[in-house]
Design a protein around this motif. Sequence first.
Motif, PDB file in Angstrom:
ATOM      1  N   GLN A  45       0.828  -1.202   0.000  1.00 43.46           N
ATOM      2  CA  GLN A  45       0.000   0.000   0.000  1.00 43.46           C
ATOM      3  C   GLN A  45       0.866   1.257   0.000  1.00 43.46           C
ATOM      4  N   HIS A  46       1.982   1.207   0.722  1.00 42.38           N
ATOM      5  CA  HIS A  46       2.887   2.356   0.743  1.00 42.38           C
ATOM      6  C   HIS A  46       3.493   2.604  -0.640  1.00 42.38           C
ATOM      7  N   ARG A  47       3.975   1.546  -1.277  1.00 39.72           N
ATOM      8  CA  ARG A  47       4.531   1.693  -2.631  1.00 39.72           C
ATOM      9  C   ARG A  47       3.478   2.179  -3.610  1.00 39.72           C
ATOM     10  N   LEU A  48       2.279   1.668  -3.478  1.00 33.08           N
ATOM     11  CA  LEU A  48       1.185   2.114  -4.340  1.00 33.08           C
ATOM     12  C   LEU A  48       0.948   3.604  -4.176  1.00 33.08           C
ATOM     13  N   GLN A  49       0.912   4.086  -2.966  1.00 32.06           N
ATOM     14  CA  GLN A  49       0.682   5.513  -2.731  1.00 32.06           C
ATOM     15  C   GLN A  49       1.794   6.364  -3.311  1.00 32.06           C
ATOM     16  N   VAL A  50       3.033   5.932  -3.152  1.00 30.61           N
ATOM     17  CA  VAL A  50       4.165   6.702  -3.672  1.00 30.61           C
ATOM     18  C   VAL A  50       4.133   6.732  -5.194  1.00 30.61           C
ATOM     19  N   TRP A  51       3.960   5.591  -5.819  1.00 36.89           N
ATOM     20  CA  TRP A  51       3.956   5.540  -7.285  1.00 36.89           C
ATOM     21  C   TRP A  51       2.770   6.278  -7.877  1.00 36.89           C
ATOM     22  N   TYR A  52       1.602   6.143  -7.268  1.00 38.91           N
ATOM     23  CA  TYR A  52       0.405   6.806  -7.782  1.00 38.91           C
ATOM     24  C   TYR A  52       0.513   8.319  -7.617  1.00 38.91           C
ATOM     25  N   PHE A  53       1.108   8.764  -6.518  1.00 40.15           N
ATOM     26  CA  PHE A  53       1.321  10.199  -6.316  1.00 40.15           C
ATOM     27  C   PHE A  53       2.183  10.777  -7.431  1.00 40.15           C
ATOM     28  N   TRP A  54       3.311  10.112  -7.711  1.00 47.24           N
ATOM     29  CA  TRP A  54       4.205  10.635  -8.743  1.00 47.24           C
ATOM     30  C   TRP A  54       3.585  10.524 -10.130  1.00 47.24           C
ATOM     31  N   PHE A  55       2.785   9.505 -10.375  1.00 44.76           N
ATOM     32  CA  PHE A  55       2.070   9.419 -11.644  1.00 44.76           C
ATOM     33  C   PHE A  55       1.145  10.614 -11.818  1.00 44.76           C
ATOM     34  N   GLN A  56       0.399  10.937 -10.770  1.00 43.35           N
ATOM     35  CA  GLN A  56      -0.524  12.064 -10.883  1.00 43.35           C
ATOM     36  C   GLN A  56       0.207  13.385 -11.053  1.00 43.35           C
ATOM     37  N   ILE A  57       1.309  13.570 -10.372  1.00 42.16           N
ATOM     38  CA  ILE A  57       2.067  14.808 -10.526  1.00 42.16           C
ATOM     39  C   ILE A  57       2.601  14.930 -11.944  1.00 42.16           C
ATOM     40  N   ILE A  58       3.219  13.891 -12.460  1.00 43.66           N
ATOM     41  CA  ILE A  58       3.863  13.967 -13.772  1.00 43.66           C
ATOM     42  C   ILE A  58       2.860  13.928 -14.905  1.00 43.66           C
ATOM     43  N   PHE A  59       2.003  12.935 -14.930  1.00 44.73           N
ATOM     44  CA  PHE A  59       1.172  12.723 -16.111  1.00 44.73           C
ATOM     45  C   PHE A  59      -0.128  13.505 -16.110  1.00 44.73           C
ATOM     46  N   ILE A  60      -0.696  13.765 -14.963  1.00 48.33           N
ATOM     47  CA  ILE A  60      -1.955  14.505 -14.958  1.00 48.33           C
ATOM     48  C   ILE A  60      -1.692  15.994 -14.837  1.00 48.33           C
ATOM     49  N   LEU A  61      -0.830  16.399 -13.959  1.00 51.16           N
ATOM     50  CA  LEU A  61      -0.594  17.829 -13.763  1.00 51.16           C
ATOM     51  C   LEU A  61       0.314  18.416 -14.835  1.00 51.16           C
ATOM     52  N   LEU A  62       1.507  17.870 -14.993  1.00 48.60           N
ATOM     53  CA  LEU A  62       2.475  18.490 -15.891  1.00 48.60           C
ATOM     54  C   LEU A  62       2.179  18.257 -17.364  1.00 48.60           C
ATOM     55  N   VAL A  63       1.856  17.026 -17.743  1.00 46.08           N
ATOM     56  CA  VAL A  63       1.623  16.744 -19.161  1.00 46.08           C
ATOM     57  C   VAL A  63       0.363  17.432 -19.650  1.00 46.08           C
ATOM     58  N   THR A  64      -0.668  17.440 -18.832  1.00 43.54           N
ATOM     59  CA  THR A  64      -1.895  18.119 -19.233  1.00 43.54           C
ATOM     60  C   THR A  64      -1.680  19.622 -19.315  1.00 43.54           C
ATOM     61  N   ALA A  65      -0.862  20.165 -18.420  1.00 41.48           N
ATOM     62  CA  ALA A  65      -0.599  21.605 -18.458  1.00 41.48           C
ATOM     63  C   ALA A  65       0.179  21.996 -19.705  1.00 41.48           C
ATOM     64  N   VAL A  66       1.147  21.184 -20.077  1.00 41.25           N
ATOM     65  CA  VAL A  66       1.930  21.486 -21.275  1.00 41.25           C
ATOM     66  C   VAL A  66       1.077  21.286 -22.518  1.00 41.25           C
ATOM     67  N   GLY A  67       0.208  20.282 -22.476  1.00 41.32           N
ATOM     68  CA  GLY A  67      -0.790  20.119 -23.532  1.00 41.32           C
ATOM     69  C   GLY A  67      -0.271  19.503 -24.799  1.00 41.32           C
ATOM     70  N   ASN A  68      -0.776  20.021 -25.908  1.00 39.91           N
ATOM     71  CA  ASN A  68      -0.518  19.405 -27.195  1.00 39.91           C
ATOM     72  C   ASN A  68       0.850  19.752 -27.772  1.00 39.91           C
ATOM     73  N   SER A  69       1.626  20.576 -27.125  1.00 41.41           N
ATOM     74  CA  SER A  69       2.954  20.920 -27.627  1.00 41.41           C
ATOM     75  C   SER A  69       4.030  20.290 -26.751  1.00 41.41           C
TER      76      SER A  69
END
Length: 100
Positions: free
Chosen positions: A41-65
Amino acid sequence: ENVLEGVMAEFALTLFASFLPTLIVMIIDNFFVLKANAWMQHRLQVWYFWFQIIFILLVTAVGNSILLAFETLVQSPLQVFGLLADCMPSASHFYLNFMM
């Protein structure tokens, strides 16, 4: 048409993000030897947190470019904050709809 694209993009991201913890647990369970379920559960929380930071926040913010942004960041890594400051206001409606 644009409304449908916006709704479908948010729906697809929400659907993927909801199934991702299950996939991560299956990966951890099959490829790592852990002494207790709490460690999984601890590893899941750590990996899921970093996934959300990188792929949902940063990639979506940068967008199509994303390739242009990557090229800019390779040339000058300190421009990451300026790039996010320029892109975040235009992506804010996506985040508001994603949270609801």
